[in-house]
Design an enzyme around this catalytic site. Structure first.
Site, PDB file in Angstrom:
ATOM      1  N   SER A  59     -18.730  35.267  51.173  1.00 46.48           N
ATOM      2  CA  SER A  59     -19.220  35.705  52.483  1.00 46.48           C
ATOM      3  C   SER A  59     -20.049  34.647  53.197  1.00 46.48           C
ATOM      4  O   SER A  59     -20.815  33.903  52.572  1.00 46.48           O
ATOM      5  CB  SER A  59     -20.102  36.942  52.266  1.00 46.48           C
TER       6      SER A  59
ATOM      7  N   GLU B 189     -22.574  35.325  54.690  1.00 45.59           N
ATOM      8  CA  GLU B 189     -23.965  35.730  54.439  1.00 45.59           C
ATOM      9  C   GLU B 189     -24.626  34.737  53.454  1.00 45.59           C
ATOM     10  O   GLU B 189     -25.843  34.616  53.423  1.00 45.59           O
ATOM     11  CB  GLU B 189     -23.978  37.167  53.898  1.00 45.59           C
TER      12      GLU B 189
ATOM     13  N   TYR C  54     -27.939  40.845  48.785  1.00 49.86           N
ATOM     14  CA  TYR C  54     -26.479  40.797  48.891  1.00 49.86           C
ATOM     15  C   TYR C  54     -26.005  39.325  48.947  1.00 49.86           C
ATOM     16  O   TYR C  54     -25.097  38.918  48.220  1.00 49.86           O
ATOM     17  CB  TYR C  54     -26.023  41.550  50.145  1.00 49.86           C
TER      18      TYR C  54
HETATM   19  P1  NAP Z   1     -16.108  47.832  52.315  1.00 54.23           P
HETATM   20  O1  NAP Z   1     -15.336  48.464  53.426  1.00 54.23           O
HETATM   21  O2  NAP Z   1     -17.535  48.198  52.126  1.00 54.23           O
HETATM   22  O3  NAP Z   1     -15.312  48.132  50.940  1.00 54.23           O
HETATM   23  C1  NAP Z   1     -15.896  47.878  49.683  1.00 54.23           C
HETATM   24  C2  NAP Z   1     -14.977  48.387  48.596  1.00 54.23           C
HETATM   25  O4  NAP Z   1     -15.560  48.133  47.296  1.00 54.23           O
HETATM   26  C3  NAP Z   1     -14.697  49.893  48.648  1.00 54.23           C
HETATM   27  O5  NAP Z   1     -13.339  50.105  48.336  1.00 54.23           O
HETATM   28  C4  NAP Z   1     -15.583  50.431  47.510  1.00 54.23           C
HETATM   29  O6  NAP Z   1     -15.119  51.631  46.955  1.00 54.23           O
HETATM   30  C5  NAP Z   1     -15.450  49.307  46.500  1.00 54.23           C
HETATM   31  N1  NAP Z   1     -16.472  49.316  45.445  1.00 54.23           N
HETATM   32  C6  NAP Z   1     -17.805  49.215  45.599  1.00 54.23           C
HETATM   33  N2  NAP Z   1     -18.410  49.250  44.405  1.00 54.23           N
HETATM   34  C7  NAP Z   1     -17.442  49.387  43.458  1.00 54.23           C
HETATM   35  C8  NAP Z   1     -17.440  49.515  42.021  1.00 54.23           C
HETATM   36  N3  NAP Z   1     -18.565  49.486  41.315  1.00 54.23           N
HETATM   37  N4  NAP Z   1     -16.263  49.629  41.358  1.00 54.23           N
HETATM   38  C9  NAP Z   1     -15.126  49.680  42.073  1.00 54.23           C
HETATM   39  N5  NAP Z   1     -15.043  49.576  43.431  1.00 54.23           N
HETATM   40  C10 NAP Z   1     -16.208  49.444  44.115  1.00 54.23           C
HETATM   41  O7  NAP Z   1     -16.055  46.246  52.439  1.00 54.23           O
HETATM   42  P2  NAP Z   1     -15.039  45.298  53.275  1.00 54.23           P
HETATM   43  O8  NAP Z   1     -15.609  45.076  54.622  1.00 54.23           O
HETATM   44  O9  NAP Z   1     -13.669  45.788  53.108  1.00 54.23           O
HETATM   45  O10 NAP Z   1     -15.228  43.929  52.485  1.00 54.23           O
HETATM   46  C11 NAP Z   1     -14.420  43.601  51.369  1.00 54.23           C
HETATM   47  C12 NAP Z   1     -15.102  42.510  50.570  1.00 54.23           C
HETATM   48  O11 NAP Z   1     -15.299  41.361  51.385  1.00 54.23           O
HETATM   49  C13 NAP Z   1     -16.482  42.881  50.035  1.00 54.23           C
HETATM   50  O12 NAP Z   1     -16.638  42.218  48.804  1.00 54.23           O
HETATM   51  C14 NAP Z   1     -17.432  42.283  51.062  1.00 54.23           C
HETATM   52  O13 NAP Z   1     -18.683  42.026  50.477  1.00 54.23           O
HETATM   53  C15 NAP Z   1     -16.680  41.013  51.421  1.00 54.23           C
HETATM   54  N6  NAP Z   1     -16.913  40.467  52.758  1.00 54.23           N
HETATM   55  C16 NAP Z   1     -16.751  41.267  53.851  1.00 54.23           C
HETATM   56  C17 NAP Z   1     -16.915  40.722  55.113  1.00 54.23           C
HETATM   57  C18 NAP Z   1     -16.734  41.555  56.351  1.00 54.23           C
HETATM   58  O14 NAP Z   1     -17.164  41.112  57.425  1.00 54.23           O
HETATM   59  N7  NAP Z   1     -16.070  42.694  56.265  1.00 54.23           N
HETATM   60  C19 NAP Z   1     -17.244  39.348  55.253  1.00 54.23           C
HETATM   61  C20 NAP Z   1     -17.366  38.579  54.100  1.00 54.23           C
HETATM   62  C21 NAP Z   1     -17.186  39.136  52.853  1.00 54.23           C
HETATM   63  P3  NAP Z   1     -15.571  53.084  47.515  1.00 54.23           P
HETATM   64  O15 NAP Z   1     -14.588  53.394  48.617  1.00 54.23           O
HETATM   65  O16 NAP Z   1     -15.410  53.926  46.318  1.00 54.23           O
HETATM   66  O17 NAP Z   1     -16.974  52.964  48.011  1.00 54.23           O
HETATM   67  O1  G4F Z   2     -22.913  44.527  61.067  1.00 57.91           O
HETATM   68  P1  G4F Z   2     -23.967  44.072  60.127  1.00 57.91           P
HETATM   69  O2  G4F Z   2     -24.617  45.113  59.290  1.00 57.91           O
HETATM   70  O3  G4F Z   2     -23.312  42.913  59.270  1.00 57.91           O
HETATM   71  P2  G4F Z   2     -23.916  41.719  58.388  1.00 57.91           P
HETATM   72  O4  G4F Z   2     -25.293  41.989  57.950  1.00 57.91           O
HETATM   73  O5  G4F Z   2     -23.681  40.458  59.145  1.00 57.91           O
HETATM   74  O6  G4F Z   2     -22.983  41.772  57.092  1.00 57.91           O
HETATM   75  C1  G4F Z   2     -21.565  41.874  57.217  1.00 57.91           C
HETATM   76  O7  G4F Z   2     -21.008  40.589  57.322  1.00 57.91           O
HETATM   77  C2  G4F Z   2     -21.176  39.756  56.160  1.00 57.91           C
HETATM   78  C3  G4F Z   2     -20.519  38.411  56.478  1.00 57.91           C
HETATM   79  O8  G4F Z   2     -21.474  37.551  57.066  1.00 57.91           O
HETATM   80  C4  G4F Z   2     -20.511  40.447  54.989  1.00 57.91           C
HETATM   81  F1  G4F Z   2     -20.555  39.646  53.895  1.00 57.91           F
HETATM   82  C5  G4F Z   2     -21.190  41.773  54.728  1.00 57.91           C
HETATM   83  O9  G4F Z   2     -20.526  42.438  53.657  1.00 57.91           O
HETATM   84  C6  G4F Z   2     -21.049  42.629  55.984  1.00 57.91           C
HETATM   85  O10 G4F Z   2     -19.682  42.931  56.160  1.00 57.91           O
HETATM   86  O11 G4F Z   2     -25.148  43.346  60.948  1.00 57.91           O
HETATM   87  C7  G4F Z   2     -24.916  42.275  61.829  1.00 57.91           C
HETATM   88  C8  G4F Z   2     -26.190  41.949  62.609  1.00 57.91           C
HETATM   89  C9  G4F Z   2     -27.434  41.797  61.732  1.00 57.91           C
HETATM   90  O12 G4F Z   2     -28.143  40.628  62.109  1.00 57.91           O
HETATM   91  C10 G4F Z   2     -28.277  43.011  62.048  1.00 57.91           C
HETATM   92  O13 G4F Z   2     -29.693  42.794  61.976  1.00 57.91           O
HETATM   93  O14 G4F Z   2     -26.455  43.045  63.482  1.00 57.91           O
HETATM   94  C11 G4F Z   2     -27.847  43.298  63.469  1.00 57.91           C
HETATM   95  N1  G4F Z   2     -28.092  44.692  63.867  1.00 57.91           N
HETATM   96  C12 G4F Z   2     -28.801  45.086  64.966  1.00 57.91           C
HETATM   97  N2  G4F Z   2     -28.878  46.409  65.020  1.00 57.91           N
HETATM   98  C13 G4F Z   2     -27.709  45.793  63.203  1.00 57.91           C
HETATM   99  C14 G4F Z   2     -28.194  46.882  63.935  1.00 57.91           C
HETATM  100  N3  G4F Z   2     -26.978  45.956  62.060  1.00 57.91           N
HETATM  101  C15 G4F Z   2     -26.714  47.213  61.648  1.00 57.91           C
HETATM  102  N4  G4F Z   2     -25.959  47.390  60.546  1.00 57.91           N
HETATM  103  N5  G4F Z   2     -27.198  48.314  62.326  1.00 57.91           N
HETATM  104  C16 G4F Z   2     -27.955  48.200  63.474  1.00 57.91           C
HETATM  105  O15 G4F Z   2     -28.372  49.200  64.071  1.00 57.91           O
END
Ligand code: NAP
Ligand code: G4F
Length: 330
Positions: free
Chosen positions: A124, A126, A148
């Site tokens: 990520s 992050e 995280y």
């Molecule tokens: P998400 O919608 O939160 O999905 C997370 C998945 O992980 C869900 O299927 C959840 O299952 C499963 N999970 C959590 N804990 C588990 C456990 N102990 N054993 C088995 N399964 C488990 O996340 P996403 O946005 O699709 O992201 C996918 C991956 O990419 C994650 O690793 C996230 O950290 C990473 N990532 C995401 C972003 C982004 O912007 N979306 C960016 C960079 C990296 P349940 O449905 O049962 O909760």
């Molecule tokens: O949408 P966010 O919660 O995403 P964040 O923290 O960037 O994390 C996501 O992206 C990561 C990749 O860089 C992933 F690895 C991670 O798993 C996840 O998918 O927040 C984005 C920004 C933050 O700076 C937060 O402070 O939005 C700001 N924000 C402002 N108001 C808020 C809010 N975030 C959330 N969730 N809720 C608010 O009301």
């Protein structure tokens, strides 16, 4: 030969897009799900009869070994994690177990069952946290700002370590934020698109947000899962930044979303300090040149298209919810 893929986190946003993408490529798709008292398969409902689901958990080593032995995948995509940054401040140990050590458990299971399995780790942006340079590349030093982010740094380096130490085809995709209509509603983009739709349709009054100045490099999840697959089709494993190269603030996302439904956001958005984080990531912007050059990957959906896609999907969904409620009370 039919290729078999195993996806951990198949019930999540990326898992569902990736499963659909691989099915279109004629893969046999298997998904790992954890046991819950109520099934949580909404995102893969339309794929349910085409994917094979198996119960296992990132916390249980033996369940992972048995699962990988049973499926014998050619490719394993490790998407499962505790992925919501604010929760990681409240549950840092559990986050470390899932998001950090969970990666080692999967890699150990691969090493034991079949080290030829190709492995993708969901790293990520992050990890860049308090950014050391802009834009961020594969060589930018990490400075995570949340439990995280710290856990993801561990997951990233253990992936590199198993590649170098045990010759496993292990890739780490350093993905910047990617969103879609299937994004969880607690993440800021979906919280905004859902609220814009609900306010427009008269079933919500206000939207409470935290840091409006935070900037992210937001792309579309459907584009990003293509990059995951491309990484595992190369001759050698490597790490890749996947990003659009553009950054926008939360405020800009709000402006565009409300503009799309014809509303002035300033009348509806209020700041609630409860949404501030102990330490936030203020800005992220990625340089995906390596992915462009070596994978031939480019994002297709632009930022304004992404915002409109999410708001339109929420408008449709909320309209249906209202109609269903009306029908039920009639
Ligand atoms: P998400 O919608 O939160 O999905 C997370 C998945 O992980 C869900 O299927 C959840 O299952 C499963 N999970 C959590 N804990 C588990 C456990 N102990 N054993 C088995 N399964 C488990 O996340 P996403 O946005 O699709 O992201 C996918 C991956 O990419 C994650 O690793 C996230 O950290 C990473 N990532 C995401 C972003 C982004 O912007 N979306 C960016 C960079 C990296 P349940 O449905 O049962 O909760
Ligand atoms: O949408 P966010 O919660 O995403 P964040 O923290 O960037 O994390 C996501 O992206 C990561 C990749 O860089 C992933 F690895 C991670 O798993 C996840 O998918 O927040 C984005 C920004 C933050 O700076 C937060 O402070 O939005 C700001 N924000 C402002 N108001 C808020 C809010 N975030 C959330 N969730 N809720 C608010 O009301």
């Amino acid at each position: 030969m039919t290729k078999r893929a195993l996806i951990t986190g198949i019930t999540g946003q990326d898992g569902s897009y990736l499963a659909k993408f691989l099915l279109e490529k004629d893969y046999e798709v298997h998904g790992m799900v954890r046991r819950a008292s109520t099934e949580n398969f909404e995102r893969i409902a339309d794929l349910r009869d085409r994917v094979q689901l198996h119960q296992a958990d990132l916390l249980d080593q033996l369940s992972l070994v048995r699962l990988i032995d049973r499926v014998r995948p050619h490719e394993l995509y490790n998407l499962a994690a505790m992925s919501f940054v604010p929760t990681s401040f409240e549950q840092p140990l559990l986050t470390g177990e899932f998001t950090g050590l969970g990666v080692t458990r999967v890699l150990e299971a691969i090493r034991q069952v079949d080290p030829k399995i190709r492995f993708y780790q969901a790293s990520s942006s992050e990890m860049f946290g308090s950014v050391r340079e802009e834009p961020q590349t594969e060589n930018t030093p990490f400075y995570p700002r949340s439990p995280y982010g710290v856990a993801k740094v561990y997951g990233h380096w253990i992936t590199v370590n198993y590649r170098e130490g045990f010759d496993i085809f292990a890739c780490s995709g350093i993905l910047f934020n990617h969103e879609s209509p299937l994004r969880g509603k607690e993440f800021v983009t979906r919280k905004i698109s859902d609220a814009a739709a609900r306010i427009k349709l008269g079933v919500q009054d206000k939207l409470y947000l935290g840091n409006l100045d935070a900037q992210r490099d937001w792309g579309f999840a459907g584009d990003y899962v293509r990059a995951m697959w491309l990484m595992l089709q190369q001759d050698k494993p490597d790490d890749y930044v996947v990003a659009t190269g553009e950054k926008h603030s939360v405020r800009q996302f709000v402006e565009l979303a409300f503009q799309h439904v014809g509303l002035d956001w300033k009348k509806y958005v209020e700041i609630d300090p409860a949404f501030y984080r102990p330490a936030d990531v203020h800005t992220l912007c990625g340089d995906a040149s390596r992915a462009h050059r070596e994978l031939g990957w480019k994002p297709e959906v632009t930022f304004p298209e992404l915002v409109r896609m999410m708001v339109d999907a929420d408008l449709k969904r909320v309209e249906k919810e209202i109609a269903d409620e009306d029908a039920a009370t009639r």
